[in-house]
Design a protein around this motif. Structure first.
Motif, short mmCIF file in Angstrom:
data_model
loop_
_atom_site.label_atom_id
_atom_site.label_comp_id
_atom_site.label_asym_id
_atom_site.label_seq_id
_atom_site.Cartn_x
_atom_site.Cartn_y
_atom_site.Cartn_z
N UNK A 224 73.77 67.70 -85.37
CA UNK A 224 74.15 66.95 -84.17
C UNK A 224 75.51 67.44 -83.68
N UNK A 225 75.88 67.00 -82.50
CA UNK A 225 77.21 67.30 -81.97
C UNK A 225 78.13 66.09 -82.11
N UNK A 226 77.67 64.93 -81.64
CA UNK A 226 78.50 63.73 -81.63
C UNK A 226 78.63 63.07 -82.99
N UNK B 170 74.49 57.00 -78.91
CA UNK B 170 73.35 57.84 -78.53
C UNK B 170 73.45 59.27 -79.08
N UNK B 171 73.80 59.39 -80.34
CA UNK B 171 73.81 60.70 -81.00
C UNK B 171 72.37 61.04 -81.38
N UNK C 297 73.20 56.86 -88.55
CA UNK C 297 73.05 56.06 -87.33
C UNK C 297 72.68 56.92 -86.14
N UNK C 298 72.25 58.16 -86.40
CA UNK C 298 71.75 59.01 -85.31
C UNK C 298 70.27 58.73 -85.09
N UNK C 299 69.75 59.20 -83.97
CA UNK C 299 68.32 59.15 -83.68
C UNK C 299 67.74 60.54 -83.89
N UNK D 188 81.86 48.81 -87.36
CA UNK D 188 82.69 49.32 -86.28
C UNK D 188 82.11 50.56 -85.59
N UNK D 189 81.06 51.14 -86.11
CA UNK D 189 80.53 52.38 -85.54
C UNK D 189 80.08 52.16 -84.09
N UNK D 190 80.50 53.06 -83.23
CA UNK D 190 80.13 52.97 -81.82
C UNK D 190 78.63 53.10 -81.64
#
Length: 406
Positions: free
Chosen positions: A253-255, A262-263, A293-295, A333-335
């Motif tokens: 991933x990047x983010x 929305x990673x 927590x990525x998709x 706290x994760x965005x």
């Protein structure tokens, strides 16, 4: 989870350093629990215990049967507290909610002795069942490089994982045992490491959660598999459990899910070679796996991994055969989870098949716990899943010598 902000008392003295890390499924009838109600408990392989598997399962069932519902729900949470100076408010929240696991967060340069004093103070607020203390599971992030929560006198300065990946596996295994011994002396039971994510060389530091901080052991699945396993084996031989993270991988991933919504990983599939380090660690008996927590659009495009039954139940549990404790990445706290209410985060993770909800924000635990209790009243399948999760957490504690079933 990336932590750039950011006693072993009662543990069995005997550690079987030469015993392979093998997960075992146990028979249903244990400690007088009727076969129809007893659960298959999968003890934490490779942890610091001399107790046979059946005794671990029996102990977990005994403690479970004596708990109130609030105490059982509390075992589903790991709350973050400052490693250097836990606030009375946070500790009070965790105590009132019967939270069974604590993560030391932030940065502390106080050293081993001072950290042990902090940990022993936290352990003093653990719940009791039938007059016996249910030990707290104490964890931290001690990967090396920029992700090392605990430092100071008695703690080594750990190099980043990319440097560790350049060592031989025997060297890393030995060094990991030494670092784990320091954690154990400080009262830490569980390291939220090693990172099993593979960052391709052509992505490198553009990968924000892992590559930017050199948290990967290498750029190929085989190197990451061999070195993450060496780190885990060395750590557990010294009496500290480990956590493979961040399933099914944040290397492509990047983010960064800590700071970005929305990673999406649009590459990884259920047969990807980038799953090799997780598969290898699970086959070796890894006791904990942290879900990201990525998709993963080629696995389940409709849910982030931590809320995806396809990722947790189908891929991790069934396809890869993992029988230990599934822990979430930070749901506080994760965005990445900001658009979900605390209630949705807790119930979504447990419904997907997760076991241990990690939040570095203890103040949201009451809302989460209330939501779990409410759904248990109306959803039989959810209620059964919660019972299984509590048993898995208790089995991990029993295997680590944190339960008194004498």
């Amino acid at each position: 989870m990336r932590r750039l902000r950011r006693s072993g008392a009662g543990r069995s003295a005997a550690l079987h350093a030469g015993v392979p890390l093998v997960s075992m499924m146990l028979a249903a009838t244990v400690c007088g629990v009727p076969a129809a109600r007893a659960r298959a408990v999968h003890p934490v392989a490779g942890s610091a215990t001399s107790a046979p598997a059946a005794a671990v399962a029996s102990c977990a069932d005994t403690v479970y049967s004596g708990m109130t519902q609030a105490q059982r729900i509390g075992q589903l949470f790991m709350g973050g507290v400052s490693a250097s100076s836990p606030s009375a408010t946070d500790l009070g929240t965790l105590r009132d909610q019967h939270v069974g696991s604590v993560m030391l967060t932030g940065r502390s340069s106080a050293g081993v002795t001072a950290t042990r004093d902090v940990v022993d103070g936290i352990r003093g607020q653990a719940d009791t069942v039938s007059g016996r203390r249910v030990g707290l599971l104490v964890a931290t992030d001690q990967e090396g490089g920029q992700v090392q929560v605990l430092s100071g006198p008695g703690f080594s300065t750990m190099p980043n994982a990319l440097t560790q990946g350049g060592w031989s596996t025997s060297t890393l295994r030995s060094r990991a045992a030494g670092w784990a011994g320091e954690l154990r002396s400080a009262g830490v039971d569980l390291n939220l490491a090693p990172v099993a994510d593979v960052v391709p060389a052509d992505l490198g530091t553009r990968n924000q959660p892992i590559g930017r901080y050199y948290r990967e052991y290498g750029h190929t699945p085989d190197v990451v598999a061999s070195h993450s396993k060496a780190f885990a084996v060395g750590s557990e031989r010294a009496g500290v459990m480990t956590t493979l993270k961040h399933f099914p991988g944040l290397g492509r991933v990047i983010g960064n899910t800590d700071t970005t919504a929305n990673v999406v990983d649009s590459v990884t599939t259920t047969t990807s070679s980038y799953l090799t380090p997780f598969r290898s660690g699970i086959q070796a008996g890894s006791p904990f796996v942290m879900v990201s927590l990525a998709t993963y659009s080629k696995i389940d495009s409709h849910h982030i991994a931590a809320f995806s039954p396809t990722v947790v139940r189908k891929l991790l549990r069934t396809q890869l055969g993992f029988k230990g404790v599934v822990i979430s990445d930070d749901l506080g706290q994760a965005v990445a989870v900001r658009s979900y209410t605390p209630a949705q985060r807790a119930t979504g993770f447990l419904a997907a098949g997760g076991d241990l909800i990690l939040t570095v924000k203890p103040s949201i635990v009451p809302a989460m716990a209330q939501a779990v209790g409410s759904r248990m009243q109306t959803d039989a399948a959810f209620r059964s899943g919660v019972a299984d999760s509590v048993h898995r957490v208790l089995a991990a504690k029993a295997a680590a010598g944190l339960l008194d079933c004498g």
